[in-house]
Design a protein around this motif. Sequence first.
Motif, mmCIF file in Angstrom:
data_model
loop_
_atom_site.group_PDB
_atom_site.id
_atom_site.type_symbol
_atom_site.label_atom_id
_atom_site.label_comp_id
_atom_site.label_asym_id
_atom_site.label_seq_id
_atom_site.Cartn_x
_atom_site.Cartn_y
_atom_site.Cartn_z
ATOM 1 N N PHE A 17 38.639 42.545 30.441
ATOM 2 C CA PHE A 17 39.116 41.362 31.157
ATOM 3 C C PHE A 17 38.834 40.065 30.386
ATOM 4 O O PHE A 17 38.716 38.996 30.979
ATOM 5 C CB PHE A 17 38.486 41.292 32.543
ATOM 6 C CG PHE A 17 39.169 42.173 33.569
ATOM 7 C CD1 PHE A 17 40.360 42.817 33.289
ATOM 8 C CD2 PHE A 17 38.615 42.355 34.833
ATOM 9 C CE1 PHE A 17 40.993 43.624 34.232
ATOM 10 C CE2 PHE A 17 39.243 43.157 35.783
ATOM 11 C CZ PHE A 17 40.430 43.792 35.483
ATOM 12 N N TYR A 18 38.746 40.141 29.064
ATOM 13 C CA TYR A 18 38.409 38.969 28.261
ATOM 14 C C TYR A 18 39.396 37.818 28.463
ATOM 15 O O TYR A 18 38.998 36.656 28.529
ATOM 16 C CB TYR A 18 38.356 39.359 26.789
ATOM 17 C CG TYR A 18 37.982 38.219 25.873
ATOM 18 C CD1 TYR A 18 36.680 37.730 25.844
ATOM 19 C CD2 TYR A 18 38.931 37.627 25.044
ATOM 20 C CE1 TYR A 18 36.328 36.678 25.005
ATOM 21 C CE2 TYR A 18 38.584 36.570 24.202
ATOM 22 C CZ TYR A 18 37.279 36.101 24.186
ATOM 23 O OH TYR A 18 36.954 35.057 23.364
ATOM 24 N N LYS A 19 40.681 38.119 28.565
ATOM 25 C CA LYS A 19 41.694 37.077 28.691
ATOM 26 C C LYS A 19 42.279 37.003 30.109
ATOM 27 O O LYS A 19 43.390 36.517 30.300
ATOM 28 C CB LYS A 19 42.804 37.291 27.667
ATOM 29 C CG LYS A 19 42.337 37.055 26.244
ATOM 30 C CD LYS A 19 43.489 37.046 25.267
ATOM 31 C CE LYS A 19 43.015 36.695 23.865
ATOM 32 N NZ LYS A 19 44.140 36.649 22.886
ATOM 33 N N LEU A 20 41.518 37.463 31.083
ATOM 34 C CA LEU A 20 42.009 37.455 32.462
ATOM 35 C C LEU A 20 42.407 36.052 32.908
ATOM 36 O O LEU A 20 43.389 35.870 33.634
ATOM 37 C CB LEU A 20 40.927 38.015 33.393
ATOM 38 C CG LEU A 20 41.387 38.395 34.809
ATOM 39 C CD1 LEU A 20 42.293 39.612 34.778
ATOM 40 C CD2 LEU A 20 40.179 38.661 35.702
ATOM 41 N N SER A 21 41.669 35.035 32.461
ATOM 42 C CA SER A 21 41.921 33.668 32.907
ATOM 43 C C SER A 21 43.217 33.083 32.362
ATOM 44 O O SER A 21 43.645 32.018 32.795
ATOM 45 C CB SER A 21 40.757 32.760 32.502
ATOM 46 O OG SER A 21 40.613 32.731 31.097
ATOM 47 N N THR A 22 43.859 33.757 31.404
ATOM 48 C CA THR A 22 45.110 33.241 30.844
ATOM 49 C C THR A 22 46.336 33.684 31.641
ATOM 50 O O THR A 22 47.456 33.257 31.337
ATOM 51 C CB THR A 22 45.286 33.681 29.376
ATOM 52 O OG1 THR A 22 45.467 35.093 29.310
ATOM 53 C CG2 THR A 22 44.073 33.288 28.547
#
Length: 221
Positions: A137-142
Amino acid sequence: MSDVHGRSSGTGRLVTVLAWALLLIGLWLWGRGVTGVPENPARPGTGDVAGLGTATVPLPPAAEPLGAAPPQRIDIPELGVQAPVMARGLDSRGAVDPPPFNRPDVVGWYGYGTAPGAAGAALMVGHVDTESRPAVFYKLSTLKPGETVRVVRADGRVAHFTIDDIRVLARDDFDAQQAYGPREPGRAELRLITCGGSFDRASRSYTANVVVSAYLTGTGP
């Protein structure tokens, strides 16, 4: 929270209510950084957060909820994520227990709660990174409103969810009910949760959580 086993007795309802209350307390603690992910403090933990927000584009109508069936895989096309899912319970503090640290590419589903696609809010958690590399979930905020999340279920159906909200919730002002509770009664919803904000070296935890909300808009192969 709906009861996956479909119990309708008064005792069953009481157990469900108590379990929900315990879960909210645990998630509140988790949101305040009690369950931190160890990582390299020199490296950012959440990627670009510029896409955070609520829907400003037309979204499709909600689909009728499905029956209960455990999830097997989650696909997030915009992130290139195709990850296996494992059922998890609560840890010693009452928070959803994420996958083991040695399995950073696996997503955890709260197996005693709502199944993805069934009425209610299904909870899925994943690590943002490890000590050496980004996790599932490293780029979940994108992610952005209108984008799609697919969940492959054990009954052979694929639940299609449309994202309608992305939030970063600070641990010092955290409302678990607002973050993880159902947004609309009777709707099948999904929450994807990971650590967010910055890494606090003193507490060895993150300062916030990223919470992506989506709702069921269809099924398919």
